[in-house]
Every structure is written in C-alpha cells, then in structure tokens.
Design a protein around this motif. Structure first.
Motif, PDB file in Angstrom:
ATOM      1  N   MET A   1       0.838  -1.178   0.000  1.00  0.00           N
ATOM      2  CA  MET A   1       0.000   0.000   0.000  1.00  0.00           C
ATOM      3  C   MET A   1       0.879   1.236   0.000  1.00  0.00           C
ATOM      4  SD  MET A   1      -2.954   0.975  -0.198  1.00  0.00           S
ATOM      5  CE  MET A   1      -4.525   1.003   0.509  1.00  0.00           C
ATOM      6  N   PHE A   2       0.394   2.286  -0.613  1.00  0.00           N
ATOM      7  CA  PHE A   2       1.136   3.536  -0.706  1.00  0.00           C
ATOM      8  C   PHE A   2       0.818   4.404   0.502  1.00  0.00           C
ATOM      9  CE2 PHE A   2       0.270   2.168  -5.058  1.00  0.00           C
ATOM     10  CZ  PHE A   2       1.567   2.053  -5.514  1.00  0.00           C
ATOM     11  N   ASN A   3       1.835   5.002   1.085  1.00  0.00           N
ATOM     12  CA  ASN A   3       1.644   5.902   2.218  1.00  0.00           C
ATOM     13  C   ASN A   3       1.594   7.332   1.712  1.00  0.00           C
ATOM     14  OD1 ASN A   3       1.660   3.912   4.200  1.00  0.00           O
ATOM     15  ND2 ASN A   3       3.889   3.826   4.145  1.00  0.00           N
ATOM     16  N   VAL A   4       0.481   7.999   1.965  1.00  0.00           N
ATOM     17  CA  VAL A   4       0.284   9.373   1.538  1.00  0.00           C
ATOM     18  C   VAL A   4       0.560  10.283   2.730  1.00  0.00           C
ATOM     19  CG1 VAL A   4      -1.358  11.025   0.595  1.00  0.00           C
ATOM     20  CG2 VAL A   4      -1.480   8.629  -0.087  1.00  0.00           C
ATOM     21  N   PRO A   5       1.488  11.225   2.594  1.00  0.00           N
ATOM     22  CA  PRO A   5       1.757  12.150   3.696  1.00  0.00           C
ATOM     23  C   PRO A   5       0.511  12.966   4.040  1.00  0.00           C
ATOM     24  CG  PRO A   5       3.475  12.294   2.029  1.00  0.00           C
ATOM     25  CD  PRO A   5       2.373  11.444   1.459  1.00  0.00           C
ATOM     26  N   PRO A   6       0.274  13.205   5.334  1.00  0.00           N
ATOM     27  CA  PRO A   6      -0.906  13.974   5.754  1.00  0.00           C
ATOM     28  C   PRO A   6      -0.908  15.382   5.162  1.00  0.00           C
ATOM     29  CG  PRO A   6       0.253  13.051   7.660  1.00  0.00           C
ATOM     30  CD  PRO A   6       1.083  12.785   6.449  1.00  0.00           C
ATOM     31  N   GLY A   7      -2.070  15.844   4.755  1.00  0.00           N
ATOM     32  CA  GLY A   7      -2.225  17.188   4.218  1.00  0.00           C
ATOM     33  C   GLY A   7      -1.865  17.324   2.756  1.00  0.00           C
ATOM     34  N   MET A   8      -1.373  16.261   2.147  1.00  0.00           N
ATOM     35  CA  MET A   8      -0.976  16.321   0.745  1.00  0.00           C
ATOM     36  C   MET A   8      -2.177  16.185  -0.185  1.00  0.00           C
ATOM     37  SD  MET A   8       1.878  14.001  -1.102  1.00  0.00           S
ATOM     38  CE  MET A   8       2.155  14.077  -2.846  1.00  0.00           C
ATOM     39  N   MET A   9      -3.187  15.422   0.249  1.00  0.00           N
ATOM     40  CA  MET A   9      -4.359  15.159  -0.579  1.00  0.00           C
ATOM     41  C   MET A   9      -5.627  15.236   0.245  1.00  0.00           C
ATOM     42  SD  MET A   9      -3.361  11.854  -2.790  1.00  0.00           S
ATOM     43  CE  MET A   9      -1.758  11.639  -3.477  1.00  0.00           C
ATOM     44  N   THR A  10      -6.723  15.368  -0.482  1.00  0.00           N
ATOM     45  CA  THR A  10      -8.025  15.326   0.176  1.00  0.00           C
ATOM     46  C   THR A  10      -8.361  13.878   0.509  1.00  0.00           C
ATOM     47  OG1 THR A  10      -9.263  15.049  -1.876  1.00  0.00           O
ATOM     48  CG2 THR A  10      -8.805  17.317  -1.171  1.00  0.00           C
ATOM     49  N   THR A  11      -9.395  13.680   1.300  1.00  0.00           N
ATOM     50  CA  THR A  11      -9.826  12.326   1.662  1.00  0.00           C
ATOM     51  C   THR A  11     -10.235  11.542   0.423  1.00  0.00           C
ATOM     52  OG1 THR A  11     -10.600  13.192   3.772  1.00  0.00           O
ATOM     53  CG2 THR A  11     -11.404  11.024   3.130  1.00  0.00           C
ATOM     54  N   LYS A  12     -10.928  12.194  -0.499  1.00  0.00           N
ATOM     55  CA  LYS A  12     -11.355  11.534  -1.730  1.00  0.00           C
ATOM     56  C   LYS A  12     -10.143  11.092  -2.555  1.00  0.00           C
ATOM     57  CE  LYS A  12     -14.110  12.093  -5.893  1.00  0.00           C
ATOM     58  NZ  LYS A  12     -15.000  12.947  -6.661  1.00  0.00           N
ATOM     59  N   GLU A  13      -9.139  11.934  -2.653  1.00  0.00           N
ATOM     60  CA  GLU A  13      -7.938  11.598  -3.418  1.00  0.00           C
ATOM     61  C   GLU A  13      -7.177  10.445  -2.770  1.00  0.00           C
ATOM     62  OE1 GLU A  13      -7.099  15.992  -5.378  1.00  0.00           O
ATOM     63  OE2 GLU A  13      -6.216  15.480  -3.434  1.00  0.00           O
ATOM     64  N   MET A  14      -7.124  10.426  -1.437  1.00  0.00           N
ATOM     65  CA  MET A  14      -6.464   9.316  -0.748  1.00  0.00           C
ATOM     66  C   MET A  14      -7.215   8.014  -0.974  1.00  0.00           C
ATOM     67  SD  MET A  14      -4.909  10.814   2.801  1.00  0.00           S
ATOM     68  CE  MET A  14      -6.261  11.827   3.321  1.00  0.00           C
ATOM     69  N   THR A  15      -8.530   8.079  -0.996  1.00  0.00           N
ATOM     70  CA  THR A  15      -9.344   6.902  -1.290  1.00  0.00           C
ATOM     71  C   THR A  15      -9.069   6.407  -2.699  1.00  0.00           C
ATOM     72  OG1 THR A  15     -11.053   7.720   0.204  1.00  0.00           O
ATOM     73  CG2 THR A  15     -11.704   6.010  -1.350  1.00  0.00           C
ATOM     74  N   GLN A  16      -8.899   7.349  -3.631  1.00  0.00           N
ATOM     75  CA  GLN A  16      -8.618   6.975  -5.005  1.00  0.00           C
ATOM     76  C   GLN A  16      -7.228   6.367  -5.164  1.00  0.00           C
ATOM     77  OE1 GLN A  16      -9.576  10.030  -7.834  1.00  0.00           O
ATOM     78  NE2 GLN A  16     -11.759   9.790  -7.479  1.00  0.00           N
ATOM     79  N   VAL A  17      -6.270   6.786  -4.359  1.00  0.00           N
ATOM     80  CA  VAL A  17      -4.943   6.164  -4.380  1.00  0.00           C
ATOM     81  C   VAL A  17      -5.089   4.679  -4.048  1.00  0.00           C
ATOM     82  CG1 VAL A  17      -2.735   6.026  -3.152  1.00  0.00           C
ATOM     83  CG2 VAL A  17      -3.605   8.240  -3.920  1.00  0.00           C
ATOM     84  N   SER A  18      -5.881   4.382  -3.048  1.00  0.00           N
ATOM     85  CA  SER A  18      -6.130   2.992  -2.670  1.00  0.00           C
ATOM     86  C   SER A  18      -6.847   2.243  -3.799  1.00  0.00           C
ATOM     87  CB  SER A  18      -6.972   2.960  -1.396  1.00  0.00           C
ATOM     88  OG  SER A  18      -7.226   1.642  -1.017  1.00  0.00           O
ATOM     89  N   ALA A  19      -7.805   2.907  -4.442  1.00  0.00           N
ATOM     90  CA  ALA A  19      -8.542   2.281  -5.549  1.00  0.00           C
ATOM     91  C   ALA A  19      -7.623   2.015  -6.745  1.00  0.00           C
ATOM     92  CB  ALA A  19      -9.712   3.163  -5.963  1.00  0.00           C
TER      93      ALA A  19
END
Length: 107
Positions: free
Chosen positions: A1-19
């Motif tokens: 899984m990819f680790n997204v630094p906090p504050g870099m993306m919105t919640t929707k964008e972080m969900t899409q990274v997982s998708a």
C-alpha cells in the motif's frame, strides 16, 4: 500500500490512491489471454480518477518522465497502463522461460 503524507491530498484523493492500487494489482494478477482487453478496461477505469491521485501513484512507481511541456491526466493514465503492460509482459516472459526445446526434451 502507498503511504500518503498527511495534508498532501483530500480524503477523496487518498481513497482513489487505494482504488488505483487495487486496479493495478488486479491487472497484474489477471489472465494473460485477454491482456489487451484488460488494459483497455484499466485505461478506462484510471481515466475516471483524479489527476492528483494518478500523479502521486505515477511518481511513486517511477513510471512518468518529465517532459518539456505540461503533463495532462491522460499522460499519467498512459504511463500507468504502460507500466502495468511492462510488468504483465515481464511476468509472461518469466513463466515461459521453462518452456524451451531443451527443457521439453528433458521432460
């Protein structure tokens, strides 16, 4: 899984990274007989994702190269599809390594 630094993306964008991660894993584990159809479906699915998420995944995988001009969403989609195709092709070649005339004679 990819680790997204906090504050870099919105919640929707972080969900899409997982998708996107899931889509890429599904593609890599799919049947090689219909790879062209699967890559077309992957391209279609990726084109519905946010550019920020696509850009993040592309940079983490190292599959996008900076060009002299501006990069668009389709550039990131194509880069991810090509990356996936390269991984699928490499896996196919690795599996077929044992199917050579020399090996078959010994069987």
């Amino acid at each position: 899984m990819f680790n997204v630094p906090p504050g870099m993306m919105t919640t929707k964008e972080m969900t899409q990274v997982s998708a996107i991660h899931t889509l890429l894993l599904l593609q890599l584990s799919s049947d090689d007989d219909k790879i062209d159809e699967d890559l077309g479906n992957l391209k279609n699915s990726l084109s519905h994702k946010n550019v920020t998420s696509l850009k993040f995944i592309s940079s983490v995988l190292g599959c996008i190269y900076q060009t002299s001009g501006r990069l668009f969403k389709i550039d990131y989609v194509k880069a991810l599809v090509e990356w996936c195709y390269g991984k699928s092709f490499a896996a196919t070649q690795k599996q077929n390594w044992f199917v050579s005339p020399d090996v078959l004679i010994c069987i």
